[in-house]
Design a protein around this motif. Structure first.
Motif, short mmCIF file in Angstrom:
data_model
loop_
_atom_site.label_atom_id
_atom_site.label_comp_id
_atom_site.label_asym_id
_atom_site.label_seq_id
_atom_site.Cartn_x
_atom_site.Cartn_y
_atom_site.Cartn_z
N ASP A 48 44.32 30.61 31.72
CA ASP A 48 44.04 31.56 30.43
C ASP A 48 43.03 30.64 29.23
OD1 ASP A 48 44.98 34.08 31.74
OD2 ASP A 48 47.04 33.82 30.11
N ASP A 112 41.80 34.93 40.13
CA ASP A 112 40.27 36.29 40.25
C ASP A 112 40.53 36.60 38.71
OD1 ASP A 112 42.76 37.85 39.82
OD2 ASP A 112 43.55 37.82 40.66
N ASP A 113 39.24 37.36 38.78
CA ASP A 113 38.72 38.57 37.66
C ASP A 113 40.42 38.55 36.44
OD1 ASP A 113 36.33 37.84 38.04
OD2 ASP A 113 36.33 39.83 39.11
N GLN A 114 41.58 38.52 36.65
CA GLN A 114 42.67 38.90 36.38
C GLN A 114 43.75 37.96 36.12
OE1 GLN A 114 41.78 41.18 38.85
NE2 GLN A 114 40.90 41.94 36.89
N GLY A 115 42.90 36.59 35.87
CA GLY A 115 43.68 35.57 35.70
C GLY A 115 44.64 35.14 36.56
N ARG A 116 44.59 35.41 37.95
CA ARG A 116 45.58 35.34 39.08
C ARG A 116 44.95 34.50 39.86
NH1 ARG A 116 46.40 41.66 40.35
NH2 ARG A 116 44.70 41.15 40.62
#
Length: 273
Positions: A48, A112-116
């Motif tokens: 993050d 990815d865009d969700q930080g996964r």
């Protein structure tokens, strides 16, 4: 016989402080001629926080390489976020260093865009004097196929830069042993102690856990007996000495049926069935 060292720790106030603290702890705990040293996913900073600054990334690689050289060990650096690579964007990257400090293998996964961290389809397996070794990141390790693919490629030990879930650590502890048992493979997994990861690092073989860090900061170690692992894989059709050959054995004639969605009897196999 060599030893495996697995590091489990909480990150410090910033990535530089974490790197300094981890190297100091490893330098104190890891003995000369250690076979393997394993660090966790997000080794020095959360994804993050974005990519690890280039200067700090280079410093981390060089200092970890120096530790590998001093101890004569293979060292899985843990992973950190980097910009660039195939397709651009943010990636989680882990390196396996050899005893000369050179990069022997690397795993790179998009974020990815969700930080996964996204799973992948390349699973490196390399030869060492301590056996054939597979390198995995956590998102791949918790799936059935990646460990199996590496074991089919001859991996005798899996080194995993991973993480756990604070709500399922007991289940994941059991799953590590299950993956070791069903693939007749050693597993050395390092997991951090920063949310959402909750520790649970350790070294497992089909016989059970050789070392487990629980939920405390620690560098745990275990003897790695390659000859014993190879013994467990030997054909023993009467199961007089070992149970695991029956789990390790394969029937490649069934793979085509699995791949085309049909059981050997010709019945269509639905996804999730």
């Amino acid at each position: 016989m060599s030893r495996i060292f697995v590091a489990q720790y909480r990150r410090r106030a910033d990535a530089q402080s974490t790197l300094d603290g981890v190297l100091e702890h490893l330098d104190d705990k890891v003995t000369v001629r250690a076979g393997f040293v394993v660090l966790p996913e997000n080794a020095f900073a959360s994804v993050d926080e974005g990519p690890l600054p280039t200067a700090l990334r280079d410093q981390a690689l060089e200092r970890l390489a120096e530790l590998a050289r001093r101890r004569g060990s293979y060292l899985l650096t843990g992973s950190w976020a980097e910009e660039g690579g195939p397709g651009g964007g943010l990636h989680q990257v882990a390196h396996l260093l050899d005893p000369s400090g050179d990069v022997l293998a690397a795993v790179r996964r998009p974020v990815d865009d969700q930080g996964r961290t996204v799973t992948g389809d390349d699973f490196p397996v390399v030869d060492t004097e301590h056996g054939r070794v597979g390198v995995l990141l956590g998102p791949d390790f918790w799936l059935v196929e990646p460990p199996r693919i590496q074991c089919l490629a001859g991996a005798e030990l899996l080194l995993v830069a991973g993480s756990t879930s604070g709500t399922a650590i007991d289940s994941q502890h059991a799953a590590v042993w299950g993956i070791s048992t069903l693939n007749t493979v050693g597993v050395a997994i390092a997991c951090g102690l920063d949310a959402p990861s909750a520790g649970g690092s350790g070294v497992a073989v089909p016989d059970g856990f050789l070392a487990w860090a629980g939920t405390q900061e620690a560098v745990v170690s275990a003897a790695w007996d390659l000859d014993h692992l190879r013994h467990l894989r030997q054909p023993d059709l009467r199961f007089q000495e070992t149970l695991w050959f029956g789990l390790w054995a394969r029937r490649p004639d069934l793979y085509t049926s699995l791949a085309d969605g049909r059981s050997p009897s010709g019945v269509t196999v639905e996804a999730g069935s």
